[in-house]
Design a protein around this motif. Structure first.
Motif, mmCIF file in Angstrom:
data_model
loop_
_atom_site.group_PDB
_atom_site.id
_atom_site.type_symbol
_atom_site.label_atom_id
_atom_site.label_comp_id
_atom_site.label_asym_id
_atom_site.label_seq_id
_atom_site.Cartn_x
_atom_site.Cartn_y
_atom_site.Cartn_z
ATOM 1 N N GLY A 30 -17.659 13.308 -45.927
ATOM 2 C CA GLY A 30 -18.493 14.179 -45.124
ATOM 3 C C GLY A 30 -18.128 14.089 -43.651
ATOM 4 O O GLY A 30 -17.530 13.118 -43.193
ATOM 5 N N THR A 34 -23.192 13.184 -40.724
ATOM 6 C CA THR A 34 -23.876 13.820 -41.853
ATOM 7 C C THR A 34 -24.575 12.813 -42.770
ATOM 8 O O THR A 34 -25.273 13.215 -43.697
ATOM 9 C CB THR A 34 -22.884 14.655 -42.686
ATOM 10 O OG1 THR A 34 -21.796 13.813 -43.118
ATOM 11 C CG2 THR A 34 -22.332 15.804 -41.866
ATOM 12 N N GLY A 35 -24.368 11.498 -42.524
ATOM 13 C CA GLY A 35 -25.110 10.517 -43.304
ATOM 14 C C GLY A 35 -24.281 9.603 -44.179
ATOM 15 O O GLY A 35 -24.835 8.880 -45.017
ATOM 16 N N LYS A 36 -22.967 9.566 -43.975
ATOM 17 C CA LYS A 36 -22.121 8.716 -44.816
ATOM 18 C C LYS A 36 -22.489 7.240 -44.673
ATOM 19 O O LYS A 36 -22.566 6.511 -45.668
ATOM 20 C CB LYS A 36 -20.636 8.896 -44.454
ATOM 21 C CG LYS A 36 -20.063 10.254 -44.716
ATOM 22 C CD LYS A 36 -18.547 10.249 -44.614
ATOM 23 C CE LYS A 36 -18.034 9.754 -43.271
ATOM 24 N NZ LYS A 36 -18.446 10.629 -42.151
ATOM 25 N N THR A 39 -25.647 6.350 -46.504
ATOM 26 C CA THR A 39 -25.383 6.305 -47.945
ATOM 27 C C THR A 39 -24.683 5.014 -48.322
ATOM 28 O O THR A 39 -25.060 4.347 -49.298
ATOM 29 C CB THR A 39 -24.523 7.516 -48.366
ATOM 30 O OG1 THR A 39 -25.248 8.717 -48.109
ATOM 31 C CG2 THR A 39 -24.169 7.447 -49.841
ATOM 32 N N HIS A 325 -21.154 14.641 -48.562
ATOM 33 C CA HIS A 325 -22.024 15.140 -47.499
ATOM 34 C C HIS A 325 -21.421 16.417 -46.917
ATOM 35 O O HIS A 325 -20.355 16.879 -47.350
ATOM 36 C CB HIS A 325 -22.198 14.065 -46.433
ATOM 37 C CG HIS A 325 -23.068 12.921 -46.872
ATOM 38 N ND1 HIS A 325 -24.432 12.953 -46.788
ATOM 39 C CD2 HIS A 325 -22.748 11.718 -47.421
ATOM 40 C CE1 HIS A 325 -24.934 11.822 -47.240
ATOM 41 N NE2 HIS A 325 -23.922 11.049 -47.644
ATOM 42 N N LEU A 360 -25.515 21.705 -46.318
ATOM 43 C CA LEU A 360 -26.218 20.432 -46.462
ATOM 44 C C LEU A 360 -26.736 19.929 -45.119
ATOM 45 O O LEU A 360 -26.050 19.993 -44.097
ATOM 46 C CB LEU A 360 -25.282 19.383 -47.068
ATOM 47 C CG LEU A 360 -24.870 19.579 -48.527
ATOM 48 C CD1 LEU A 360 -23.740 18.611 -48.894
ATOM 49 C CD2 LEU A 360 -26.058 19.364 -49.463
ATOM 50 N N VAL A 362 -28.440 16.712 -42.741
ATOM 51 C CA VAL A 362 -28.207 15.276 -42.601
ATOM 52 C C VAL A 362 -29.068 14.541 -43.632
ATOM 53 O O VAL A 362 -30.276 14.793 -43.740
ATOM 54 C CB VAL A 362 -28.545 14.787 -41.186
ATOM 55 C CG1 VAL A 362 -28.398 13.267 -41.094
ATOM 56 C CG2 VAL A 362 -27.647 15.471 -40.161
ATOM 57 N N GLU A 364 -28.546 14.728 -46.860
ATOM 58 C CA GLU A 364 -28.368 15.403 -48.141
ATOM 59 C C GLU A 364 -26.917 15.267 -48.576
ATOM 60 O O GLU A 364 -26.020 15.122 -47.739
ATOM 61 C CB GLU A 364 -28.701 16.893 -48.038
ATOM 62 C CG GLU A 364 -30.160 17.234 -48.059
ATOM 63 C CD GLU A 364 -30.361 18.742 -48.172
ATOM 64 O OE1 GLU A 364 -31.077 19.179 -49.083
ATOM 65 O OE2 GLU A 364 -29.788 19.473 -47.344
ATOM 66 N N ALA A 365 -26.691 15.360 -49.887
ATOM 67 C CA ALA A 365 -25.329 15.283 -50.391
ATOM 68 C C ALA A 365 -25.255 15.924 -51.768
ATOM 69 O O ALA A 365 -26.270 16.049 -52.468
ATOM 70 C CB ALA A 365 -24.862 13.827 -50.466
#
Length: 524
Positions: A30, A34-36, A39, A325, A360, A362, A364-365
């Motif tokens: 991602g 984005t939130g990697k 996660t 992501h 998507l 932040v 979300e994936a």
């Protein structure tokens, strides 16, 4: 079967990762922001809670927060708690996890060392960016060291050996193949440049014992091994080669275990694209082989990268679990990545995957994991669970407290410089100078009548070399034993686990010639 909760899809269904399929590798991809990392942090927590040790490189310093619990006073706590409530996580509570900090430079964690011999000429040539001719010279120098029982532990040993080879090009080249002073000089210059980056601290003793990555705490939770990589990232090739060396050592050391209820270790390879940048085809084939086979040793590898097309197809084909992501379609390469990512998922007729990747939010994936039958699940748009530990770095004081309480405190912190090639070659030069003076004063005939200095360290080294030459068959057997040795008996072959300290006379030459590491064996 045991599972790890990842989040919930748009229909409220739980998306889970089967522990028994975690060794089938994974991808977390991602764009930046984005939130990697969140996660990754949540996965590391879950594996630890299930008694699975974890290794992760912390390239930004954020993952150090795994060592302390989150807090309701944290500025993003309201979002984390709201997400937990939205996902129905009734047991959500802040907590810390058992952590061991590592650092190649020994500043933010226990030093991580290996020996020059264990690294081997092939990976070292890649680190030094040598051409084929220079790599061939390095191969000759290593072989000369093996045959003469010279332990190559640190940069000083390698520099001394290169200087010795430069002074004796005819003698060394006559036995092993032609070498030039120009090629040796080029290698020496690269060593100096490499050393100026601080990479020399990576080589020496006590060397890392791979068994120390498999620790479980008294509560049954796996330790999370966090490599401080913020400074290391300034030397991307060193970062990538180090992590791959560690994977190869894990593969070489661990016994075959087949499918188990849960992995022995999960290895997160952040900034994974660095492993494949400017990589020769032969080396990339080796990476593919290690990734493909290491799952049979109970190790799962999760590649973390911004763009899924950073992972070559041959390696991507080994990945069974995917968390994608958001990606942004700003450039043609971005559009290609979105299309490629969409094609890797099992089709969901109710979801336009390519469009969803750009939509998507932040946190979300798109998630697809392997089922019990080994088939990938239908891709689902998923809200990712929040972590329970702190989001963000530690203060120096907090890190110092955790380091002081580490189960490995004192084991690796002080470097040991014992007798090896540098000392042997230095003593030989002293002996030669003394003998030259005696010849000048008393004549060669008189000096030749004297018995040799049987206790000189040069002769002891030559004795080791002779033993190795005479026992090469035994050395080959040692390689086989090492390949199958049990972690419960890491000294089965007379060599410590993987890159452990070379503690016996035979360890250096045998490790050098027969048990160099998996990479050398695969690429020869």
């Amino acid at each position: 079967m045991s599972t790890i909760f990842l989040g919930r899809d748009s229909q409220g269904e739980a998306q889970e990762l089967l522990l028994s399929r975690a060794n089938r590798h994974g991808l977390i991809a991602g764009a930046t922001g984005t939130g990697k990392t969140v996660t990754l942090q949540g996965l590391a927590e879950s594996f630890s809670a299930q008694g699975v040790p974890v290794f992760v490189a912390d390239v930004k310093g954020d993952l150090a927060g795994l060592a302390v619990p989150g807090s309701s006073t944290f500025k993003h706590a309201d979002k984390l708690e709201a997400r937990a409530a939205e996902l129905g996580m009734e047991d959500y509570a802040y907590t810390d996890f058992p952590v061991i900090f590592w650092d190649l430079f020994g500043q933010q964690g226990h030093p991580v060392r290996t020996t020059i011999s264990e690294m081997g000429p092939l990976l070292l040539a890649r680190l030094l960016d040598l051409n084929d001719t220079q790599e061939g010279v390095l191969q000759i120098v290593f072989r000369y060291a093996d045959d003469n029982g010279l332990l190559l532990l640190d940069f000083a040993d390698l520099r001394s050996l290169l200087a010795h080879a430069a002074d004796n090009t005819d003698a060394v080249g006559g036995e092993y193949g032609r070498i030039s002073k120009a090629s040796i000089g080029a290698i020496q210059r690269r060593l100096l440049s490499f050393e100026s980056e601080g990479a020399d601290r990576f080589f020496g003793e006590p060397a890392l014992e791979v068994d120390d990555l498999f620790r479980i705490d008294s509560g049954g939770r796996g330790f999370i091994n966090i490599l401080a990589a913020d400074r290391l990232m300034r030397s991307p090739k060193l970062y990538a080669t180090y992590l791959f060396w560690l994977l190869a050592e894990l593969f070489e050391t661990l016994p075959e275990v087949g499918d188990q209820d849960k992995p022995k270790l999960v290895f997160f390879f952040d900034e994974a694209h660095l492993l494949f940048d400017d990589t020769p085809k032969a080396f990339q084939d080796t990476i593919e082989t290690v990734v493909r086979l290491i799952r049979s040793k109970g190790v799962g590898v999760f590649f973390v990268t911004q763009n899924p097309i950073d992972i070559p197809d041959e390696v991507a084909g080994q990945i069974g679990n995917r968390v994608q992501h958001a990606l942004r379609a700003f450039t043609p390469r971005d559009q290609k990545a979105i299309k490629a990512a969409a094609q890797t998922f099992r089709i969901n007729p109710d979801l336009d995957v390519a469009q969803a990747i750009t939509d998507l939010k932040v946190g979300e994936a798109l998630v697809s994991t392997l089922g019990e039958d080994g088939a990938p699940s239908v891709v689902q748009r998923t809200l990712i669970k929040p972590p329970r530990s702190r989001l963000g770095p530690l203060s120096p004081g907090e890190r110092a407290v955790i380091l002081g309480a580490s189960p490995l405190a004192g084991k690796y912190d002080e470097a040991v410089d014992r007798e090896s090639a540098a000392e042997v070659i230095a003593q030989k030069m002293v002996d030669a100078a003394e003998t030259a003076e005696e010849v000048e004063e008393q004549g060669e005939a008189e000096v030749r009548k004297r018995p040799r200095k049987s206790r000189s360290i040069w002769e002891k080294a030559m004795s080791r070399g002779a033993k190795v030459a005479a026992g090469s068959a035994a050395g080959m057997a040692a390689r086989k034993v090492l390949g199958k040795k049990s972690r419960a008996n890491p000294m089965a072959s007379g060599v410590t686990s993987a890159a452990g300290s070379i503690a016996t006379d035979l360890a250096g030459p045998i490790a050098g010639r027969f048990v160099r590491n998996l990479v050398g064996g695969l690429m020869r």
